[in-house]
Every structure is written in C-alpha cells, then in structure tokens.
Write a protein that holds these residues in place. Structure first.
Motif, PDB file in Angstrom:
ATOM      1  N   TRP A 216       1.590  -2.836  -9.979  1.00  0.00           N
ATOM      2  CA  TRP A 216       2.468  -2.656  -8.755  1.00  0.00           C
ATOM      3  C   TRP A 216       3.729  -3.470  -9.192  1.00  0.00           C
ATOM      4  O   TRP A 216       3.929  -4.303  -9.454  1.00  0.00           O
ATOM      5  N   LYS A 217       4.879  -2.624  -8.852  1.00  0.00           N
ATOM      6  CA  LYS A 217       6.231  -3.133  -9.024  1.00  0.00           C
ATOM      7  C   LYS A 217       7.052  -3.072  -7.669  1.00  0.00           C
ATOM      8  O   LYS A 217       6.884  -2.012  -7.104  1.00  0.00           O
TER       9      LYS A 217
ATOM     10  N   PHE B 285      11.601  -0.392  -2.992  1.00  0.00           N
ATOM     11  CA  PHE B 285      10.386   0.477  -2.575  1.00  0.00           C
ATOM     12  C   PHE B 285       9.060  -0.364  -3.391  1.00  0.00           C
ATOM     13  O   PHE B 285       9.464  -1.240  -4.289  1.00  0.00           O
ATOM     14  N   LEU B 286       7.837   0.207  -3.020  1.00  0.00           N
ATOM     15  CA  LEU B 286       6.829  -0.544  -3.950  1.00  0.00           C
ATOM     16  C   LEU B 286       6.121   0.786  -4.910  1.00  0.00           C
ATOM     17  O   LEU B 286       6.120   1.880  -4.093  1.00  0.00           O
ATOM     18  N   GLN B 287       5.985   0.199  -6.048  1.00  0.00           N
ATOM     19  CA  GLN B 287       5.437   1.605  -6.730  1.00  0.00           C
ATOM     20  C   GLN B 287       3.975   0.933  -7.283  1.00  0.00           C
ATOM     21  O   GLN B 287       3.774  -0.032  -7.845  1.00  0.00           O
TER      22      GLN B 287
ATOM     23  N   LEU C 159       0.584   7.698 -13.695  1.00  0.00           N
ATOM     24  CA  LEU C 159       0.298   7.745 -12.378  1.00  0.00           C
ATOM     25  C   LEU C 159       0.951   6.619 -11.478  1.00  0.00           C
ATOM     26  O   LEU C 159       0.862   5.598 -11.879  1.00  0.00           O
ATOM     27  N   ASN C 160       1.468   7.214 -10.447  1.00  0.00           N
ATOM     28  CA  ASN C 160       1.993   6.242  -9.401  1.00  0.00           C
ATOM     29  C   ASN C 160       2.371   6.946  -8.276  1.00  0.00           C
ATOM     30  O   ASN C 160       2.468   8.118  -8.141  1.00  0.00           O
ATOM     31  N   ILE C 161       2.239   6.038  -7.085  1.00  0.00           N
ATOM     32  CA  ILE C 161       2.675   6.557  -5.908  1.00  0.00           C
ATOM     33  C   ILE C 161       3.490   5.467  -5.340  1.00  0.00           C
ATOM     34  O   ILE C 161       3.745   4.188  -5.326  1.00  0.00           O
TER      35      ILE C 161
END
Length: 142
Positions: free
Chosen positions: A85-86, A90-92, A100-102
């Motif tokens: 998570w970064k 926003f949050l990735q 893969l990421n949201i």
C-alpha cells in the motif's frame, strides 16, 4: 501461457476484479462503505465490465471511512501476505511483484449552502489549487 496482449490484459482484469471483490467484502465486514468510481464505473455501465483497454479499478470512500481504512490497513492487507500500500493523494493497494492494484480516493463533504459567498470563493480557490498540486506532478498523474 498467454498468447496475445489481449489475453494478458484480460487475465489482469480478472485478477484485479478478484482483488476488488475481496476489498469490497473487507469493507463490508468492517462497516466501511466504498463506491466504484472512475474507469471501473464507466466500464461497468458502458461495457458491462472493464473498459477494454483498462487494467485497474478505482474505488472511493467518504473521508471518515477512508481514515478508518488507513487505520485498518495493516490488519486488512498485511504486508506479510504480500500486499502493498502506498499513500499519495489517494491510497493504492496492490500485491507485491504484480501490476495488480486498486486506487482508493477519499471524498470530502462540501456543501455550498453551509458557507457564505466569500467562504465559498475561498474554499473553491483552495480546492482548485489542491487538485492541481495533487493530481499533476511534473506533468503526470500522481
């Protein structure tokens, strides 16, 4: 083995959808409301799935729930299990070693009826500056 770029993209979309479903269920279990937004929302409505060339999903939450998600990150998406998570504007949330990421975007409540015209102008100028500073960094999305 994948034979074409289309097959690779389709597999990536499937895995991102699996991750998004997991994210949605985690949010439900923790009483956090999230919304599909951006290209994922457009794809769902216009294409009945992903935008054909898109490979990620975007979600959003109201700021208080987003802040709660930040508190819960280590237990919901443990780094020991390969999650990454970064935080940007926003949050990735992703999975180590994969594309893969949201992306999770916080929404802030703002009501024009709650402020005077002067306050509205000031707030509007600050939000506009914020969007420019946060979204564009050296000509690319942050």
């Amino acid at each position: 083995m994948f034979n074409t770029e289309d097959e690779i993209l389709r597999r990536l979309q499937e895995k991102n959808l699996e991750m998004a479903v997991m994210f949605y269920h985690w949010c439900q279990r923790n009483h956090l409301t999230c919304y599909l937004c951006g290209g994922g929302c457009i794809g769902a409505i216009r294409h009945g799935g992903f935008i054909p060339w898109d490979d990620d999903l975007d979600a959003s939450m109201m700021r208080p729930e987003y802040d709660r998600l930040l508190e819960l990150l280590p237990s919901l998406f443990p780094r020991e299990e390969g999650f990454t998570w970064k935080r940007h504007a926003f949050l990735q949330i992703g999975y180590e070693g994969t594309p893969l990421n949201i992306d999770v975007y916080p929404y802030h409540f703002y009501s024009e009826s709650l402020v005077s015209p002067e306050q509205h102008g000031s707030l509007d100028r600050r939000l506009t500056a914020f969007k420019k500073d946060v979204v564009l960094v050296d000509g690319r999305m942050n």
